[in-house]
Design an enzyme around this catalytic site. Structure first.
Site, PDB file in Angstrom:
ATOM      1  N   ASP A 196      11.292  15.442   7.324  1.00  0.00           N
ATOM      2  CA  ASP A 196      11.234  16.222   8.563  1.00  0.00           C
ATOM      3  C   ASP A 196      10.552  17.552   8.305  1.00  0.00           C
ATOM      4  O   ASP A 196      10.024  17.808   7.224  1.00  0.00           O
ATOM      5  CB  ASP A 196      12.598  16.347   9.235  1.00  0.00           C
ATOM      6  CG  ASP A 196      13.665  16.812   8.283  1.00  0.00           C
ATOM      7  OD1 ASP A 196      13.347  17.677   7.444  1.00  0.00           O
ATOM      8  OD2 ASP A 196      14.801  16.300   8.357  1.00  0.00           O
ATOM      9  N   LYS A 199       9.942  14.585  14.395  1.00  0.00           N
ATOM     10  CA  LYS A 199       9.535  14.364  15.784  1.00  0.00           C
ATOM     11  C   LYS A 199       8.975  12.971  15.969  1.00  0.00           C
ATOM     12  O   LYS A 199       8.371  12.402  15.078  1.00  0.00           O
ATOM     13  CB  LYS A 199       8.537  15.427  16.241  1.00  0.00           C
ATOM     14  CG  LYS A 199       7.295  15.526  15.441  1.00  0.00           C
ATOM     15  CD  LYS A 199       6.400  16.610  16.020  1.00  0.00           C
ATOM     16  CE  LYS A 199       5.343  16.921  15.039  1.00  0.00           C
ATOM     17  NZ  LYS A 199       4.422  17.831  15.073  1.00  0.00           N
ATOM     18  N   MET A 209      20.340  29.729  10.090  1.00  0.00           N
ATOM     19  CA  MET A 209      20.277  29.427  11.532  1.00  0.00           C
ATOM     20  C   MET A 209      20.959  30.531  12.338  1.00  0.00           C
ATOM     21  O   MET A 209      21.660  30.263  13.322  1.00  0.00           O
ATOM     22  CB  MET A 209      20.971  28.074  11.826  1.00  0.00           C
ATOM     23  CG  MET A 209      20.310  26.902  11.129  1.00  0.00           C
ATOM     24  SD  MET A 209      21.205  25.352  11.341  1.00  0.00           S
ATOM     25  CE  MET A 209      22.484  25.503  10.102  1.00  0.00           C
TER      26      MET A 209
HETATM   27  N1  SAH Z   1      19.616  22.411   3.792  1.00  0.00           N
HETATM   28  C1  SAH Z   1      18.860  23.623   4.001  1.00  0.00           C
HETATM   29  C2  SAH Z   1      19.292  24.376   5.224  1.00  0.00           C
HETATM   30  C3  SAH Z   1      19.100  23.635   6.528  1.00  0.00           C
HETATM   31  S1  SAH Z   1      19.550  24.590   7.927  1.00  0.00           S
HETATM   32  C4  SAH Z   1      18.941  24.476   2.738  1.00  0.00           C
HETATM   33  O1  SAH Z   1      19.755  24.212   1.846  1.00  0.00           O
HETATM   34  O2  SAH Z   1      18.130  25.399   2.621  1.00  0.00           O
HETATM   35  C5  SAH Z   1      18.012  25.297   8.384  1.00  0.00           C
HETATM   36  C6  SAH Z   1      18.023  26.780   8.169  1.00  0.00           C
HETATM   37  O3  SAH Z   1      17.764  27.093   6.816  1.00  0.00           O
HETATM   38  C7  SAH Z   1      16.966  27.547   8.927  1.00  0.00           C
HETATM   39  O4  SAH Z   1      17.334  27.766  10.268  1.00  0.00           O
HETATM   40  C8  SAH Z   1      16.920  28.823   8.145  1.00  0.00           C
HETATM   41  O5  SAH Z   1      18.045  29.626   8.418  1.00  0.00           O
HETATM   42  C9  SAH Z   1      17.086  28.316   6.732  1.00  0.00           C
HETATM   43  N2  SAH Z   1      15.799  28.091   6.048  1.00  0.00           N
HETATM   44  C10 SAH Z   1      15.421  26.963   5.431  1.00  0.00           C
HETATM   45  N3  SAH Z   1      14.215  27.138   4.847  1.00  0.00           N
HETATM   46  C11 SAH Z   1      13.836  28.400   5.106  1.00  0.00           C
HETATM   47  C12 SAH Z   1      12.697  29.197   4.776  1.00  0.00           C
HETATM   48  N4  SAH Z   1      11.700  28.681   4.059  1.00  0.00           N
HETATM   49  N5  SAH Z   1      12.635  30.475   5.209  1.00  0.00           N
HETATM   50  C13 SAH Z   1      13.643  31.004   5.929  1.00  0.00           C
HETATM   51  N6  SAH Z   1      14.733  30.300   6.276  1.00  0.00           N
HETATM   52  C14 SAH Z   1      14.841  29.026   5.876  1.00  0.00           C
END
Ligand code: SAH
Length: 366
Positions: A144, A166, A277
């Site tokens: 995704d 998507k 998030m």
């Molecule tokens: N499993 C993922 C998180 C998924 S939730 C992890 O461990 O990183 C998705 C959220 O992760 C986004 O809304 C944001 O808050 C954060 N996120 C993930 N990658 C990011 C990035 N490259 N830059 C900023 N925020 C990021």
């Protein structure tokens, strides 16, 4: 007969390639030729579930039918041809001067296997060695938006790639549908990789996918990834823990606002707060933390689009962060960090300089 000691490379871009054999044993051959730009036709002597990646043609039943079929293509790749048809195939190719080669069938296990793979926060270099090796052996990869996927052709050359971020109508595939697809692919004998952003078990719904696989009797394993909760602050020079400054960090989702009780506990706990998030609920969180006694000058960092060319870090205090975030137009995806460690990113911050000097002295004394 093809000479197995030869190793030649052909440009098959736009060429018609006829693959002979079932779509499951031939899946890696199909994926390789498709990735190389060929138009792939598939004929199998057994019943085939329609495969959207190839054009299915009928299995020839006579010498004349074999001649007609092979003369319509540029190359024939035999993966699984029953002995009864081998002579007719070779004769037809010789008569029509069409190249014939053989390729090994991929093993078909029942059921297959699902690996939930953490792809890290977006930088290809933060994929783990285990993630790359799982991708290299995949028959199908479900990916995704947040996981790294630009180089899937290279990382998973034998795999079909399915974007579940998507659909053609630009809607994300619902979670239950993703789980159904993972299970169905594995039950069909495929080696399945579910590639996710960050770590699969940090707000990645990896637990739900694991449970769905287990419920269906599908073997499932997890490869942890570098989580954005730690790596994105690090990118901005913010350590989530630091001697003398923060001995714990709490990672929370801002997806749903915290209750009053949770806010009170969070302030009581101290340490660093990392929010994923959280852009949409920042006003609720900032006012809630302040209401429950957090210092008004507690620093907050908003790190947007980490590891991309558009990465941006904004620092404010808890009592001004909502206004500042509005002024700069902060948007998701972003990681928020609340805590004194944020000062460490500010090289000209007097407190940070003092804290770092103090920490250096302390570690020198050990
Ligand atoms: N499993 C993922 C998180 C998924 S939730 C992890 O461990 O990183 C998705 C959220 O992760 C986004 O809304 C944001 O808050 C954060 N996120 C993930 N990658 C990011 C990035 N490259 N830059 C900023 N925020 C990021």
């Amino acid at each position: 007969m093809p000479n197995p000691s030869l190793d030649i490379s052909l440009d098959v871009t736009g060429r018609r390639v006829l693959v002979l054999g079932g779509s499951r044993p031939a899946r890696r051959v199909i994926a390789r030729y498709r990735a190389a730009g060929a138009i792939v036709y598939l004929a199998a002597d057994t019943y085939e579930v329609p495969n959207p990646l190839v054009r299915s043609v009928a299995w020839p039943q006579s010498q004349a039918a074999w001649r007609d079929l092979v003369s319509a293509v540029d190359l024939v790749v035999a993966v699984d041809v029953p002995p009864s048809a081998a002579a007719a195939l070779e004769t037809a190719c010789t008569e029509k001067s069409v190249w014939l080669t053989r390729a090994a069938a991929a093993p078909v296990a029942r059921p297959g296997h699902v690996t939930l793979v953490g792809g890290g926060p977006g930088d290809d270099d933060l994929l783990t060695v285990a993630a790359l090796s799982a991708l290299a052996g995949a028959d199908i990869v479900y990916y995704d938006r947040l996981g790294p996927h630009d180089r899937l052709d290279e990382w998973a050359p034998g795999a079909e790639q399915v974007n579940v971020g998507k659909l053609p109508g630009h809607h994300a595939v619902p979670q239950v549908e993703i789980e159904r697809m993972l299970v169905a692919s594995a039950l069909a004998g495929l080696t399945v990789v579910r590639l996710k952003g960050g770590d699969p078990f940090v707000f990645g719904r990896g637990g739900e996918e694991m449970a769905a696989c287990r419920a269906a009797g599908v073997p499932v394993t997890v490869i942890s990834g570098v989580t954005s909760a730690i790596a994105v602050p690090a990118l901005a020079g913010i350590p989530v823990t630091h001697r003398e400054l923060s001995k714990l960090f709490t990672v929370l989702s801002g997806h749903v606002p915290l209750s009053e009780e949770e806010l009170a506990h969070l302030v009581g706990l101290g340490g660093t707060i990392v929010v994923l998030m959280g852009v949409g609920t920042l006003p609720h969180l900032a006012s809630g933390l302040a209401r429950h006694g957090m210092r008004a000058d507690m620093p907050v960092a908003i790190i947007e689009r980490g590891f991309s060319a558009h990465q941006r870090t904004t620092v404010a205090a808890i009592d001004t962060v909502v206004r500042v975030a509005g002024e700069v137009g902060a948007r998701s995806p972003a990681v928020l960090v609340i805590g004194d460690v944020v000062r460490l990113a500010q090289q000209d911050d007097a407190t940070a300089v003092a804290v770092l000097a103090n920490a250096a002295t302390l570690s020198g004394q050990r």
